[in-house]
Design a protein around this motif. Structure first.
Motif, short mmCIF file in Angstrom:
data_model
loop_
_atom_site.label_atom_id
_atom_site.label_comp_id
_atom_site.label_asym_id
_atom_site.label_seq_id
_atom_site.Cartn_x
_atom_site.Cartn_y
_atom_site.Cartn_z
N GLY A 1 -36.71 17.16 5.90
CA GLY A 1 -36.25 16.52 5.69
C GLY A 1 -36.91 14.89 5.35
O GLY A 1 -37.66 14.40 6.18
N ILE A 2 -36.51 13.82 4.24
CA ILE A 2 -36.60 12.55 4.74
C ILE A 2 -35.19 11.56 4.79
O ILE A 2 -34.72 11.69 4.64
N LEU A 3 -36.05 10.59 5.95
CA LEU A 3 -35.15 9.22 6.54
C LEU A 3 -35.83 7.89 5.61
O LEU A 3 -36.76 8.10 5.88
N VAL A 4 -35.13 7.29 4.71
CA VAL A 4 -35.44 6.17 4.28
C VAL A 4 -35.03 4.77 4.82
O VAL A 4 -33.16 4.91 4.92
N ALA A 5 -36.15 3.59 5.61
CA ALA A 5 -34.54 2.93 5.94
C ALA A 5 -35.49 1.27 6.53
O ALA A 5 -36.83 0.86 5.71
N PRO A 6 -34.95 -0.06 6.21
CA PRO A 6 -35.46 -1.41 6.01
C PRO A 6 -36.21 -1.40 8.07
O PRO A 6 -35.26 -2.16 8.32
N ILE A 7 -37.19 -1.07 8.18
CA ILE A 7 -37.83 -1.47 9.52
C ILE A 7 -38.47 -2.75 9.57
O ILE A 7 -38.97 -3.05 8.37
N ASP B 1 -43.10 -8.05 12.30
CA ASP B 1 -43.73 -8.94 12.17
C ASP B 1 -43.33 -9.91 11.19
O ASP B 1 -42.89 -10.32 10.22
N GLY B 2 -41.72 -10.15 11.75
CA GLY B 2 -41.12 -11.01 10.59
C GLY B 2 -40.11 -10.39 9.83
O GLY B 2 -40.14 -11.35 8.56
N LYS B 3 -40.75 -9.03 9.29
CA LYS B 3 -40.05 -8.84 8.11
C LYS B 3 -39.02 -8.16 7.69
O LYS B 3 -39.70 -7.33 8.14
N GLN B 4 -38.86 -6.81 6.50
CA GLN B 4 -38.24 -5.75 6.01
C GLN B 4 -39.13 -4.87 5.46
O GLN B 4 -39.41 -5.74 4.30
N ILE B 5 -38.83 -3.87 6.18
CA ILE B 5 -40.10 -3.24 4.95
C ILE B 5 -39.74 -1.81 4.81
O ILE B 5 -38.77 -0.82 5.40
N ILE B 6 -39.68 -1.18 3.73
CA ILE B 6 -39.08 0.17 3.78
C ILE B 6 -39.63 0.78 3.61
O ILE B 6 -40.04 1.11 3.66
N THR B 7 -39.49 2.16 4.42
CA THR B 7 -39.91 2.47 5.51
C THR B 7 -39.76 4.03 5.85
O THR B 7 -38.45 4.72 5.17
N THR C 1 -43.64 16.47 14.03
CA THR C 1 -43.85 15.00 14.20
C THR C 1 -43.70 14.67 13.25
O THR C 1 -42.68 15.22 12.01
N ILE C 2 -43.15 13.53 13.08
CA ILE C 2 -42.38 12.61 11.54
C ILE C 2 -43.84 11.41 11.33
O ILE C 2 -45.06 10.59 11.94
N GLU C 3 -43.99 11.82 10.11
CA GLU C 3 -44.43 11.17 9.12
C GLU C 3 -44.01 9.31 8.95
O GLU C 3 -43.09 9.71 8.63
N LYS C 4 -45.15 8.65 8.88
CA LYS C 4 -44.71 7.46 8.33
C LYS C 4 -45.37 6.89 7.93
O LYS C 4 -46.18 6.45 7.82
N GLU C 5 -44.41 5.97 6.72
CA GLU C 5 -45.36 5.85 4.95
C GLU C 5 -44.23 4.62 4.99
O GLU C 5 -43.00 4.34 4.84
N GLU C 6 -44.96 3.20 4.79
CA GLU C 6 -44.38 2.13 4.30
C GLU C 6 -44.58 1.62 3.08
O GLU C 6 -45.67 2.36 2.32
N LEU C 7 -43.45 1.09 2.36
CA LEU C 7 -43.35 1.03 0.85
C LEU C 7 -43.48 -0.01 0.55
O LEU C 7 -43.93 0.25 -0.95
N ASP C 8 -42.40 -0.67 0.35
CA ASP C 8 -42.20 -2.18 -0.17
C ASP C 8 -41.36 -2.48 1.10
O ASP C 8 -40.74 -2.39 1.91
N GLU C 9 -41.02 -4.00 0.62
CA GLU C 9 -41.19 -5.36 1.27
C GLU C 9 -39.33 -5.29 0.60
O GLU C 9 -39.29 -5.36 -0.21
N CYS C 10 -38.39 -6.07 1.90
CA CYS C 10 -37.13 -5.77 1.25
C CYS C 10 -36.19 -6.69 1.65
O CYS C 10 -36.58 -7.27 3.03
#
Length: 215
Positions: free
Chosen positions: A173-179, A182-188, A196-205
């Motif tokens: 399954g896939i989980l998407v969250a604003p993480i 460093d003072g920003k929020q990144i859609i991850t 294992t859990i694969e992690k990919e940073e996608l976009d600021e939000c």
């Protein structure tokens, strides 16, 4: 709603979907979901003239309805095609859940603010959306009774994904969250494999932060 008003509303939805698609190319099924979901129903009366702009807008209890561009990105990053069930944490106005209802057979949404729960349920009834289940609860608990979910989406920012939420995500399954980082929020995007859990940073939000408890 008379047929003329409904037609005008859908024209606005289509225009919004086209505008998003120019900025962020959409999968056809997601574009269709946006083009058939009247955003003005999900915003306060005083902001209806802004409903089809690419802006976040305030709603009840100092919360916000996300920009439709952000909703589109979160939805597309979730990769809904082929998935059956989705858990949303942070129902808010209900707009994101309404979009998800066009793409998943079963939508489960948890909201910690009771007033928002009742408002969202009223909107879903008005739109005759029957496949969204809304729960008044601490979103950080998830909704274990119907787990595991093929997809999980956070509609509020947080520093880390709780282990109990990852346990409610199906293998593969896939989980998407604003993480928050460093003072920003990144859609991850997180993809759960057997061990294992694969992690990919996608976009600021920009989202309101996740909070514990209910109000």
């Amino acid at each position: 709603m008379n047929q003329f008003l409904k037609r005008v509303e859908l024209q606005k939805c289509q225009k919004l979907a086209d505008e998003i698609d120019r900025v962020f190319p959409l999968d056809s099924n997601i574009k269709k979901a946006i083009a058939s979901t009247p955003r003005e129903i999900f915003v306060p009366v005083g902001f209806k003239h802004h409903a089809y702009k690419l802006d976040a807008l305030p709603i009840s209890k100092n919360q916000w309805i996300s920009s439709p561009l952000t909703v589109a990105k979160m939805t597309q990053f979730l990769e809904p095609k082929g998935a059956d069930s989705v858990l949303e944490i942070g129902c808010g106005s209900g707009y994101q859940a309404a979009i998800l209802s066009k793409l998943f057979r079963r939508v489960f949404s948890v909201e910690r603010i009771e007033k928002l729960v009742w408002e969202a349920k009223k909107r879903f009834k008005e739109l005759n959306i029957l496949n969204i289940n809304v729960r008044y609860s601490d979103g950080m608990l998830g909704w274990r009774e119907f787990a595991p979910y093929d997809r999980i989406l956070f509609s509020a920012s947080l520093k880390n994904i709780p282990q109990n939420i990852l346990e409610q995500l199906n293998n593969g399954g896939i989980l998407v969250a604003p993480i928050e980082k460093d003072g920003k929020q990144i859609i991850t995007r997180f993809i759960k494999n057997s061990f294992t859990i694969e992690k990919e940073e996608l976009d600021e939000c920009l989202f309101v932060p996740t909070k514990r408890g209910t109000v």
